[in-house]
Structures are given as structure tokens and as C-alpha cells.
Design a protein around this motif. Structure first.
Motif, short mmCIF file in Angstrom:
data_model
loop_
_atom_site.label_atom_id
_atom_site.label_comp_id
_atom_site.label_asym_id
_atom_site.label_seq_id
_atom_site.Cartn_x
_atom_site.Cartn_y
_atom_site.Cartn_z
N PRO A 179 22.43 34.21 22.36
CA PRO A 179 23.33 33.16 21.81
C PRO A 179 24.74 33.49 22.08
CG PRO A 179 22.54 34.61 20.09
CD PRO A 179 21.69 34.97 21.17
N THR A 180 25.13 34.60 22.63
CA THR A 180 26.56 35.01 22.84
C THR A 180 26.92 35.24 24.37
OG1 THR A 180 26.15 37.36 22.44
CG2 THR A 180 26.71 36.32 20.61
N SER A 181 25.79 35.00 25.13
CA SER A 181 26.09 35.43 26.64
C SER A 181 27.01 34.46 27.21
CB SER A 181 24.69 35.34 27.30
OG SER A 181 24.10 34.08 27.39
N ALA A 182 27.20 33.32 26.71
CA ALA A 182 28.19 32.26 27.43
C ALA A 182 29.36 32.30 26.63
CB ALA A 182 27.61 30.88 27.21
N LEU A 183 29.74 33.31 25.81
CA LEU A 183 31.02 33.34 25.01
C LEU A 183 32.03 34.46 25.77
CD1 LEU A 183 29.61 33.27 21.62
CD2 LEU A 183 30.56 31.15 22.70
N ASP A 184 33.34 34.12 25.46
CA ASP A 184 34.47 34.85 25.80
C ASP A 184 34.25 36.15 24.83
OD1 ASP A 184 35.17 33.33 27.70
OD2 ASP A 184 36.67 32.34 26.43
N PRO A 185 34.56 37.32 25.27
CA PRO A 185 34.36 38.69 24.47
C PRO A 185 34.87 38.52 22.78
CG PRO A 185 35.19 39.30 26.54
CD PRO A 185 35.05 37.78 26.52
N GLU A 186 36.24 37.95 22.52
CA GLU A 186 36.95 37.62 21.55
C GLU A 186 35.94 36.61 20.56
OE1 GLU A 186 39.38 34.75 24.06
OE2 GLU A 186 38.15 36.71 24.19
N MET A 187 35.26 35.86 21.06
CA MET A 187 34.24 34.94 20.19
C MET A 187 32.99 35.56 19.83
SD MET A 187 35.04 31.48 22.25
CE MET A 187 36.68 30.93 22.70
N ILE A 188 32.65 36.45 20.46
CA ILE A 188 31.36 37.13 20.27
C ILE A 188 30.86 37.52 18.71
CG2 ILE A 188 29.51 38.92 20.82
CD1 ILE A 188 30.63 38.55 23.63
N ASN A 189 31.90 38.24 18.27
CA ASN A 189 31.67 38.69 16.93
C ASN A 189 31.54 37.68 15.85
OD1 ASN A 189 31.54 41.36 17.55
ND2 ASN A 189 33.42 41.88 17.30
#
Length: 258
Positions: A179-189
Motif C-alpha cells: 500500500p505504500t510503494s507508490a508513495l513519496d517517502p514523507e507520505m509513507i508513515n
């Protein structure tokens, strides 16, 4: 981790909520799932990790029959997944799915995206569905975005809307496919935090991810896959401190050294 798993308990609550028996799947000559046996209990959070091409996403997609299987059996809450038709649609409503891409309807508001399923599939009245949807948007921290279109939200916000949309169907189990693989790093958390809080509330979850921090923090059990097989399963503590197989040691050595 202590979590409340009493919600939805039944006399048969000891039986697995999700059960896979001798599941096989081929793509042409490639044997992507090889005799997979897996039981997931009510309220359990199972995190599936492994190298690319190990069959993790195929496993996740097979559980709600987005991928058909060649043989074996998959059951949700004691009912074997039907091949197709209304029975499959009914059973699939019990299985929430959150994908890598958010798959929101671009021309509908956030509120409409979340309330559509309960109205169309569950026959809920529109006002009731919208009230439920607002509650869920509040729960995932994006209620203030309810009247916007998906394109007006960040990727992290869109993925949290996708989680709310899956929850609106009141599923028995939630599947998360990276679910987080398409997100920018700062949005993952912000997405992982939402998932951690769901886990603490006792939601049954199967999560395919490469986020090792999430696996350590929220998983009850880690499943390690390689070459279409479940190579190892253990508690996060056991798996990360003392992996048994060479494949797992090699994988962790590469991923944790970054």
C-alpha cells in the motif's frame, strides 16, 4: 501487542478466518504459488515479505479471487471462495482490498468514493452511507477533504481514503498489497500509522509490504516468501533477530543494510 479482538467473535471464533490449502498458481511455465498452506486467525495481523517475484502479490490477489488459482482451496470464514457470480461478489464484500495504486473514481468526491460501495453493494440508504463514510474519513484523518476530488489530495491522503473505502464495506479481513510503494517517502508513515491503528483495533489484516518497520511494529506473524513458496513464518521478534533459512538471512542482510 495487546489488541481487542472480541469484536465479531462467534462460537466458532477458534476457526481460522482465512484458510489456504495446497494453493497452486501458474503463469505459463512459471509456478508462482507452490502448495501454499496458510491460516489466519481472527484479529491477527500477518505481514508477507520477500524478494520481488516471490509470489506475495499473487497470494494477496488470490485471496479475493482477483487472481484465479489452478488448484487448492481458499476459504473466508469457513466458506470456500466460489468461482464466480453473485456468491463470489457477496463473499468478496467481506474482504477489503487496498492496492498500490489508489483506484479512486477521479470524477467523484472523496465522500462519494467511500459511500458508493455500501449503497450499491450493501443496499444502504444514501444518508446512512454518507454518515458512515464521514465517520471513517474522520478515523483515517481526512474528513476535512470530504468534498474534494481525488486529484486535489496528496498520495498519502488518497491511500487513506482508499482504506476508508474498504472499511465502509465492513469487511471481515483487510488485504493490503504494497500500500505504500507508490508513495513519496514523507507520505509513507501517515498511511502506515493508519494501518497500525487498525491493527490495534483488532482488524484482521494480511499485508504485503517491504516496510520492515511496520512488520516489526504491527505484525503478529511474519510470512517470508521466496520463489512461490512460504519459506519461513515466525513472530517479528524471531524473524528479524534469528531467521532460520539462508534465503531469509540473505534477504534481511540486503534489505537491512540499506
Amino acid at each position: 501487542m495487546t489488541r481487542d479482538t472480541t469484536e465479531g467473535a462467534t462460537p466458532d471464533s477458534a476457526a481460522p478466518l482465512v484458510s489456504l490449502k495446497n494453493v497452486n498458481k501458474h503463469f505459463g511455465d512459471l509456478h508462482v504459488l507452490q502448495n501454499i498452506n496458510l491460516n489466519v486467525a481472527r484479529g491477527e495481523v500477518v505481514v508477507v515479505i520477500g524478494p520481488s517475484g516471490s509470489g506475495k502479490s499473487t497470494l494477496c490477489r488470490a485471496i479475493n479471487r482477483l487472481e484465479t488459482i489452478d488448484d487448492g482451496e481458499i476459504a473466508i470464514d469457513g466458506k470456500v471462495l466460489p468461482a464466480e457470480g453473485k456468491a463470489l461478489a457477496k463473499l468478496r464484500a467481506d474482504v477489503g482490498m487496498v492496492f498500490q495504486s489508489f483506484n479512486l473514481f477521479a470524477h467523484k468526491t472523496i465522500l462519494d468514493n467511500v459511500s458508493l460501495g455500501p449503497v450499491k453493494v450493501k443496499g444502504m440508504k444514501s444518508a446512512e452511507a454518507k454518515a458512515l463514510s464521514m465517520e471513517l474519513l474522520e478515523r483515517v484523518g481526512v474528513a476535512n477533504q470530504a468534498n474534494k476530488l481525488p486529484a486535489q489530495l496528496s498520495g498519502g491522503q488518497q491511500q487513506r481514503v482508499a482504506i476508508a473505502r474498504a472499511l465502509a464495506m465492513k469487511p471481515k479481513v483487510m488485504l493490503f498489497d504494497e500500500p505504500t510503494s507508490a508513495l513519496d517517502p514523507e507520505m509513507i508513515n501517515e498511511v502506515l500509522d493508519t494501518m497500525v491503528s487498525l491493527a490495534k483495533e483488532g482488524m484482521t489484516m494480511i499485508v504485503v509490504t517491504h516496510e520492515m518497520g511496520f512488520a516489526r511494529k504491527a505484525a503478529d506473524r511474519v510470512i517470508f516468501m521466496a520463489d512461490g513458496q512460504i519459506v519461513e513464518e515466525a513472530t517479528p521478534e524471531e524473524f528479524f533477530t534469528n531467521p532460520k533459512s539462508d534465503r531469509a538471512k540473505d534477504f534481511l542482510g540486503k534489505i537491512l543494510s540499506h
